[in-house]
Design a protein around this motif. Structure first.
Motif, PDB file in Angstrom:
ATOM      1  N   LYS A   1      32.089  38.290  41.727  1.00 13.71           N
ATOM      2  CA  LYS A   1      31.839  39.653  41.030  1.00 13.71           C
ATOM      3  C   LYS A   1      31.986  40.929  42.372  1.00 13.71           C
ATOM      4  O   LYS A   1      31.238  40.773  43.345  1.00 13.71           O
TER       5      LYS A   1
ATOM      6  N   ARG B   1      37.067  32.880  40.625  1.00  7.56           N
ATOM      7  CA  ARG B   1      36.319  33.280  39.346  1.00  7.56           C
ATOM      8  C   ARG B   1      34.762  33.280  39.543  1.00  7.56           C
ATOM      9  O   ARG B   1      34.211  34.096  38.682  1.00  7.56           O
TER      10      ARG B   1
ATOM     11  N   GLU C   1      31.166  45.351  42.643  1.00  5.11           N
ATOM     12  CA  GLU C   1      30.519  46.639  42.007  1.00  5.11           C
ATOM     13  C   GLU C   1      31.469  47.722  42.406  1.00  5.11           C
ATOM     14  O   GLU C   1      31.895  47.847  43.367  1.00  5.11           O
TER      15      GLU C   1
ATOM     16  N   VAL D   1      39.061  40.025  39.424  1.00  5.37           N
ATOM     17  CA  VAL D   1      37.488  39.583  39.852  1.00  5.37           C
ATOM     18  C   VAL D   1      37.073  40.670  38.743  1.00  5.37           C
ATOM     19  O   VAL D   1      37.238  41.955  38.778  1.00  5.37           O
ATOM     20  N   ARG D   2      35.956  40.185  38.275  1.00  8.73           N
ATOM     21  CA  ARG D   2      35.218  40.997  37.339  1.00  8.73           C
ATOM     22  C   ARG D   2      34.335  42.070  38.093  1.00  8.73           C
ATOM     23  O   ARG D   2      33.950  41.886  39.259  1.00  8.73           O
ATOM     24  N   VAL D   3      34.544  43.349  37.425  1.00  4.67           N
ATOM     25  CA  VAL D   3      33.567  44.533  38.239  1.00  4.67           C
ATOM     26  C   VAL D   3      32.337  44.483  37.114  1.00  4.67           C
ATOM     27  O   VAL D   3      32.222  44.781  36.187  1.00  4.67           O
ATOM     28  N   SER D   4      31.332  44.146  37.921  1.00  2.00           N
ATOM     29  CA  SER D   4      29.965  43.982  37.186  1.00  2.00           C
ATOM     30  C   SER D   4      29.498  45.199  36.502  1.00  2.00           C
ATOM     31  O   SER D   4      28.701  45.182  35.649  1.00  2.00           O
ATOM     32  N   ASN D   5      29.659  46.276  37.043  1.00  2.00           N
ATOM     33  CA  ASN D   5      29.066  47.667  36.628  1.00  2.00           C
ATOM     34  C   ASN D   5      30.131  48.599  35.518  1.00  2.00           C
ATOM     35  O   ASN D   5      29.838  49.465  35.596  1.00  2.00           O
TER      36      ASN D   5
ATOM     37  N   MET E   1      38.248  44.597  35.261  1.00  2.00           N
ATOM     38  CA  MET E   1      38.594  43.779  36.238  1.00  2.00           C
ATOM     39  C   MET E   1      39.320  44.560  37.584  1.00  2.00           C
ATOM     40  O   MET E   1      39.791  45.372  37.302  1.00  2.00           O
TER      41      MET E   1
END
Length: 115
Positions: free
Chosen positions: A88, A85, A90, A54-58, A63
């Motif tokens: 997201k 997918r 933080e 999962v993407r780490v937005s900050n 990931m």
């Protein structure tokens, strides 16, 4: 129905043969009761643990690895992956943090700590 499987429960890797229909399945080749149950489950209601990221937005280009806390029905894997997918999170994220709750009866949790 006749189906041949390799048991994945332990390193022994028994060659299993499952025969029968519905609740009347017989398993041969297993060295332990766990192998028999694995074969029956695999033929009647297969499940899988889903692992992904999962993407780490900050954090730029970061990931976090995730997995389902319990196996889910095999037919729901693509639905779970769509949810993963789209997710997201933080930072900071601790290993074991619930990323998605109640996804086909289980949670999607982080398997890595991101500071």
């Amino acid at each position: 129905m006749k189906r041949n499987l390799i048991c994945i429960i332990c390193p022994r890797g028994c060659s299993l043969c499952v025969e029968g229909e519905g609740a009347a399945l017989t398993v041969v080749g297993n060295a332990c009761p766990k192998g028999e149950q694995y074969a029956i489950d695999e033929c009647t209601h297969p499940t899988r643990t889903v692992t992904s990221i999962v993407r780490v937005s900050n954090r730029e280009d970061t990931m976090v690895s995730v997995k389902t806390a319990a196996p889910i029905p095999k037919e729901n894997i693509f639905d779970v992956m769509k949810l993963i997918r789209a997710a997201k999170v933080e930072a900071p994220v601790r290993s074991g943090t619930v990323i998605l709750s109640n996804v086909f009866g289980t949670d999607v949790i982080a398997t890595k700590t991101i500071r």
